[in-house]
Design a protein around this motif. Sequence first.
Motif, PDB file in Angstrom:
ATOM      1  N   LEU A  26      33.475  36.711  38.086  1.00 59.29           N
ATOM      2  CA  LEU A  26      34.732  37.097  37.455  1.00 59.29           C
ATOM      3  C   LEU A  26      35.759  35.974  37.577  1.00 59.29           C
ATOM      4  O   LEU A  26      36.469  35.659  36.617  1.00 59.29           O
ATOM      5  CB  LEU A  26      35.281  38.370  38.093  1.00 59.29           C
ATOM      6  CG  LEU A  26      36.630  38.860  37.573  1.00 59.29           C
ATOM      7  CD1 LEU A  26      36.564  39.144  36.082  1.00 59.29           C
ATOM      8  CD2 LEU A  26      37.091  40.097  38.341  1.00 59.29           C
ATOM      9  N   GLU A  51      37.023  46.031  37.182  1.00 61.80           N
ATOM     10  CA  GLU A  51      37.032  45.799  38.630  1.00 61.80           C
ATOM     11  C   GLU A  51      35.620  45.513  39.117  1.00 61.80           C
ATOM     12  O   GLU A  51      34.661  46.192  38.728  1.00 61.80           O
ATOM     13  CB  GLU A  51      37.597  47.031  39.339  1.00 61.80           C
ATOM     14  CG  GLU A  51      37.745  46.838  40.833  1.00 61.80           C
ATOM     15  CD  GLU A  51      38.345  48.052  41.511  1.00 61.80           C
ATOM     16  OE1 GLU A  51      38.420  48.053  42.745  1.00 61.80           O
ATOM     17  OE2 GLU A  51      38.729  49.004  40.789  1.00 61.80           O
ATOM     18  N   CYS A  52      35.502  44.501  39.975  1.00 66.31           N
ATOM     19  CA  CYS A  52      34.192  44.111  40.504  1.00 66.31           C
ATOM     20  C   CYS A  52      34.105  44.467  41.985  1.00 66.31           C
ATOM     21  O   CYS A  52      35.075  44.321  42.735  1.00 66.31           O
ATOM     22  CB  CYS A  52      33.967  42.621  40.328  1.00 66.31           C
ATOM     23  SG  CYS A  52      33.875  42.110  38.610  1.00 66.31           S
ATOM     24  N   ASP A 111      29.480  39.388  41.667  1.00 66.36           N
ATOM     25  CA  ASP A 111      30.257  39.710  40.473  1.00 66.36           C
ATOM     26  C   ASP A 111      31.682  39.182  40.592  1.00 66.36           C
ATOM     27  O   ASP A 111      32.283  38.769  39.597  1.00 66.36           O
ATOM     28  CB  ASP A 111      30.274  41.222  40.248  1.00 66.36           C
ATOM     29  CG  ASP A 111      28.904  41.769  39.869  1.00 66.36           C
ATOM     30  OD1 ASP A 111      28.083  40.979  39.366  1.00 66.36           O
ATOM     31  OD2 ASP A 111      28.658  42.980  40.071  1.00 66.36           O
ATOM     32  N   VAL A 112      32.239  39.204  41.802  1.00 63.43           N
ATOM     33  CA  VAL A 112      33.594  38.698  42.017  1.00 63.43           C
ATOM     34  C   VAL A 112      33.653  37.208  41.724  1.00 63.43           C
ATOM     35  O   VAL A 112      34.588  36.714  41.081  1.00 63.43           O
ATOM     36  CB  VAL A 112      34.057  38.978  43.467  1.00 63.43           C
ATOM     37  CG1 VAL A 112      35.387  38.265  43.748  1.00 63.43           C
ATOM     38  CG2 VAL A 112      34.207  40.470  43.698  1.00 63.43           C
TER      39      VAL A 112
END
Length: 215
Positions: A129, A119-120, A125-126
Amino acid sequence: MSEETKENFEISISDIPEDNITIITTQDKYKHIIEKVVADYDPRNSAYSTYLNEISGNPPQITPKLLDSLALNAQSTLNNIMQINSIVRKQVNKNDIIGKVEEIISANTNTDYRISYKECIEENDVDKLKESKQIISDFNDEINLKSLIRNATSTAHMEGNYICYCRNVNGRYIVNWYPLGLVEVSDYDVNGEPVILINMKILLDKIKKLYFMRS
């Protein structure tokens, strides 16, 4: 004052008798090149690969004595394993019950898969991802992962192994299966993973044979 127009071509005259003079323009030359490129264009950008079939001769006559002999240290003797696999393939094709079992296993192999990601929280980071997920999804599509799962499961059940290699061809990935005889599992490993040996002579002979058959 008129502007001089320059023609976009050159003329080359071959040094042969006048009756057989051939005139070639660079315009015609480039046109031929473009036509060839268009004709050879592959809109799917496919990665092609040679199919390497099993390496085996005629399966031996099955007797209790032969089975006892093959069962002795079978996992450490390549020739024994290849003979066992040859017998199994023959029985799959010959025996209705064994063949049906193999068919059922292949048809009912679960090819669904799930990839888990951490999970970000951070926005950067999202975004990374999402990009990573797309790259992995494209990779799985290129190697046809569901088909790979089915083939690997069926072959490993029937022969006890499935040795493959992922390679990059012009920016696209493809997974090749290598049969025993062409490859074998060595007596050593690296970081817990077995090292596979490739018989380059057999590989080159098979590729040359298939190339000449298609040319």
